[in-house]
Motif scaffolding. Sequence first.
Motif, mmCIF file in Angstrom:
data_model
loop_
_atom_site.group_PDB
_atom_site.id
_atom_site.type_symbol
_atom_site.label_atom_id
_atom_site.label_comp_id
_atom_site.label_asym_id
_atom_site.label_seq_id
_atom_site.Cartn_x
_atom_site.Cartn_y
_atom_site.Cartn_z
ATOM 1 N N PRO A 1 -6.358 23.751 2.130
ATOM 2 C CA PRO A 1 -7.564 23.216 2.562
ATOM 3 C C PRO A 1 -7.532 22.681 4.108
ATOM 4 N N PHE A 2 -7.086 23.733 4.966
ATOM 5 C CA PHE A 2 -7.063 23.550 6.480
ATOM 6 C C PHE A 2 -7.978 22.323 7.113
ATOM 7 N N ALA A 3 -9.184 22.933 6.888
ATOM 8 C CA ALA A 3 -10.121 22.015 7.512
ATOM 9 C C ALA A 3 -10.200 20.706 6.909
ATOM 10 N N LEU A 4 -10.314 20.483 5.711
ATOM 11 C CA LEU A 4 -9.940 19.332 5.220
ATOM 12 C C LEU A 4 -8.860 18.197 5.474
ATOM 13 N N VAL B 1 -8.089 9.494 10.031
ATOM 14 C CA VAL B 1 -6.823 8.567 9.822
ATOM 15 C C VAL B 1 -6.530 7.880 11.298
ATOM 16 N N TRP B 2 -6.366 8.761 12.430
ATOM 17 C CA TRP B 2 -5.843 8.263 13.702
ATOM 18 C C TRP B 2 -7.186 7.633 14.480
ATOM 19 N N ARG B 3 -8.313 7.855 14.075
ATOM 20 C CA ARG B 3 -9.390 7.023 14.667
ATOM 21 C C ARG B 3 -9.380 5.711 14.174
ATOM 22 N N HIS B 4 -8.904 5.590 12.872
ATOM 23 C CA HIS B 4 -9.076 4.114 12.485
ATOM 24 C C HIS B 4 -7.560 3.286 12.576
ATOM 25 N N ALA B 5 -6.763 4.116 13.064
ATOM 26 C CA ALA B 5 -5.148 3.610 13.013
ATOM 27 C C ALA B 5 -5.391 2.207 14.232
ATOM 28 N N GLY B 6 -4.261 1.462 14.013
ATOM 29 C CA GLY B 6 -4.349 0.259 14.940
ATOM 30 C C GLY B 6 -2.696 0.211 15.397
ATOM 31 N N THR B 7 -2.315 -0.681 16.158
ATOM 32 C CA THR B 7 -1.088 -1.055 16.611
ATOM 33 C C THR B 7 -0.026 -1.015 15.688
ATOM 34 N N SER B 8 -0.457 -1.565 14.425
ATOM 35 C CA SER B 8 0.409 -1.689 13.407
ATOM 36 C C SER B 8 1.099 -0.250 12.697
ATOM 37 N N ALA C 1 0.560 4.894 -3.563
ATOM 38 C CA ALA C 1 -0.453 6.226 -3.996
ATOM 39 C C ALA C 1 0.511 7.063 -5.017
ATOM 40 N N ILE C 2 1.932 7.275 -4.461
ATOM 41 C CA ILE C 2 2.948 7.884 -5.239
ATOM 42 C C ILE C 2 3.098 7.336 -6.471
ATOM 43 N N ALA C 3 3.214 5.947 -6.602
ATOM 44 C CA ALA C 3 3.613 5.350 -7.804
ATOM 45 C C ALA C 3 2.343 5.605 -8.963
ATOM 46 N N SER C 4 1.146 5.448 -8.301
ATOM 47 C CA SER C 4 -0.083 5.464 -9.204
ATOM 48 C C SER C 4 0.026 6.598 -9.752
ATOM 49 N N TYR C 5 0.136 7.834 -8.943
ATOM 50 C CA TYR C 5 -0.121 9.309 -9.415
ATOM 51 C C TYR C 5 1.065 9.659 -10.312
ATOM 52 N N MET D 1 0.636 9.105 6.761
ATOM 53 C CA MET D 1 -0.698 8.630 6.721
ATOM 54 C C MET D 1 -1.803 9.701 6.139
ATOM 55 N N ILE D 2 -1.629 10.966 6.553
ATOM 56 C CA ILE D 2 -2.695 11.903 6.164
ATOM 57 C C ILE D 2 -2.438 12.143 4.642
ATOM 58 N N LEU D 3 -1.035 12.398 4.208
ATOM 59 C CA LEU D 3 -0.985 12.492 2.718
ATOM 60 C C LEU D 3 -1.399 11.411 1.879
ATOM 61 N N GLU D 4 -1.122 10.379 2.203
ATOM 62 C CA GLU D 4 -1.851 9.002 1.472
ATOM 63 C C GLU D 4 -3.245 9.175 1.318
ATOM 64 N N ARG D 5 -4.168 9.596 2.436
ATOM 65 C CA ARG D 5 -5.597 9.623 2.198
ATOM 66 C C ARG D 5 -5.873 10.775 1.221
ATOM 67 N N PHE D 6 -5.211 12.159 1.482
ATOM 68 C CA PHE D 6 -5.277 13.116 0.915
ATOM 69 C C PHE D 6 -4.980 12.973 -0.718
ATOM 70 N N ILE D 7 -4.295 12.090 -1.204
ATOM 71 C CA ILE D 7 -4.044 11.693 -2.632
ATOM 72 C C ILE D 7 -5.144 10.732 -2.905
ATOM 73 N N ALA D 8 -5.103 9.457 -2.387
ATOM 74 C CA ALA D 8 -5.961 8.475 -2.639
ATOM 75 C C ALA D 8 -7.375 8.621 -2.844
ATOM 76 N N ASP D 9 -7.995 9.802 -2.198
ATOM 77 C CA ASP D 9 -9.258 10.236 -1.953
ATOM 78 C C ASP D 9 -9.548 11.283 -3.132
ATOM 79 N N GLY D 10 -8.547 11.596 -3.890
ATOM 80 C CA GLY D 10 -8.550 12.611 -4.938
ATOM 81 C C GLY D 10 -8.458 13.971 -4.590
ATOM 82 N N HIS D 11 -8.169 14.473 -3.212
ATOM 83 C CA HIS D 11 -8.140 15.765 -2.876
ATOM 84 C C HIS D 11 -6.825 16.390 -3.521
ATOM 85 N N PHE D 12 -5.982 15.773 -3.484
ATOM 86 C CA PHE D 12 -4.541 16.064 -4.259
ATOM 87 C C PHE D 12 -4.785 16.663 -5.618
#
Length: 489
Positions: free
Chosen positions: A138-141, A149-156, A172-176, A365-376
Motif C-alpha cells: 500500500p504505497f499511498a497509505l 508522522v512528520w507533520r506531528h513530529a517535534g524536537t524530541s 508495538a512489536i512486543a504487543s504484536y 516512526m512510520i512502521l510504528e504507526r503502520f502497526i499500531a493503527d492496525g494496517h500491518f
Amino acid sequence: MSGQINAGANARRRTDRMVETLLTPGLNPESDTPLNEQLMLLLQDAILKGHLHAGDRLPASRAMATRLSLSRNTVLAAYDQLMAEGYLESRVGAGTFVSSDLPDHYLTVGDSPKAQTDRPSGRAKRPLSGMPALDQFPFALWARIAGRVWRHAGTSELEHNDPAGYRPLREAIASYLQTARGVLADADQIMITTGLQQGLKFVAESIIPHDRTLILEDPGYPGILRTAESLPHKVAFTQVDNSGAVVPARSREAPGMLLVTPSRHYPLGSTMPVSRRLELLEWARETGAYILEDDYDSEFRYGGRPVQSLQGLDGGRHVIYGGSFSKSLFLSLRIGYLVLPPSMASRVIRHREQTESFPPLSDQMILERFIADGHFARHLRRLRSIHKERLQCFFDTASECLAPYFTLLPTDAGLHVVGLAAPSLAHMDDRKLAAAAHRAGLGAVPLSASYSHAKPQKGLLFGFANMAEADMPARLAQFARELDEITGF
C-alpha cells in the motif's frame, strides 16, 4: 498593471479548467480507493506528466470541492499529502501552488508512480526469491502515514538517540509478538536492528565468550554463515533432518550459541515439532548455551495454526528471538529486531551504543504507526490470501512444466518452493540452473549454496509470492525451454 491582473486571472482560469478536465473523468465514487487518495494520485500524475507546471496555482480547496462535487475535507486531505511529499506548496495569502523546486527528474518522468510500479522495468522483471507480493504493497497509505508522522513530529524526534531503537515501535512489536507468536517480551527486551545478521554480531560480540562455539544449521542461510565467519568465535554445524536442526553432538568445544529456524527451516521448509524444540531447550539448559531463533517468515502460514515460538516455550530465558519486517513488507526497509533475555538485554544494547550508530529513526516512526493503527495486521491477512493462491498456481503449473527436471516439495508456508533437481540434471551446477531461471523471469536461488559440510543437494528455491498468477505459465514454460536446450532433451 490592469494587463498583468488580467493575465494572472486568465492563467488561473486556464489552470482551473485544466484541473477540472484532468480530474473529473478520473474520480470514481464506487472505487474501494478513498476519494482523497484518488484525487491525490490524479494531481500527482498531472504534475509528473507536465500537465501542471511548477508555479501553477491550484483552485482553492473550497472551489475544488464544489467543482468536483467532493467534500472540502477530501480536497484538503489530498492537498496536505501532496504538500508533505513536496509536490505542492502553500503561499500565505496567495493559495496552493505546484512546488517551484521539484527535482528535475520528477519533471521528466513520463508516467505516474503507480504506472511505474505497475509496469516492470528491465531490472524488476525477475521477482526476487523469498519476497512477498510487492505489487500489493500500500504505497499511498505508507506515504500518508509518513506525512502525518512528520507533520506531528517535534524536537524530541530530531534529537532521538536511543540505541535500542524507537521505543513506541519496540512497544508495538512486543504487543504484536505476544499475540501472534506467543513471545514473552516487553519493550525493554527489544532492540531494533537492520536484520538478524547484525543482531548476531551484537550478541556474539557482547555476550558469547570468544572461546565458545557458534553452531549453525547445515544446510542453512548463507548470510548467517558469512557473519559468523567474520567473528572471532569458532563455527561448527549441526545436521538437519525432517524435524529440523538435530540436537548438537557433544564435543570438547563448549557451545556458545545455536542458530535455528524452527518455524520453517531455511532452506528445506520443514517445521520443527514440539518434541524437537523441547530437546533443544534441554540441551541449552544443560550446556549453558543460548539459542538464537530466526523466525524469518513465520507470518506466512497458509494452512493450520503455527507452532508456538521456541522463545515462548522457553519462557525467554535461553532463547533470543529474531524477526524482520523485510520479509513481510519490503526488503529495503531493513528493519529487524531481537527479543533478548532480560539477563542480557542491557549488555547487548550498551555494546551497540559503544560500537555502532543509532538505528535511523524515520522508517521506525512510520512502521510504528503502520502497526499500531492496525494496517500491518490487515496487510498480512491480505497477503496470506494472495500468497496462498499464488502458491497453488505456481505449484500446479511448475509440477506440469518442470516435471522432467524437478521434484517440488509440498509446502503450506513461507515464500519459496523447494525444487529438487531430477537425475536428468545431476551433472549440472545448480548455479547455472538459477541463471536459466533468471533468464525466464523467475526468482530462484541454488539450493547447494546453503550447504557447508553436509553433502549438498542440487536444486532451486523458487520465489512464487512476488509474481502475478497471470505471469507464471509463460515464465515457467520459458524456463522449461531453457532446460530443454541446456540438456538437449
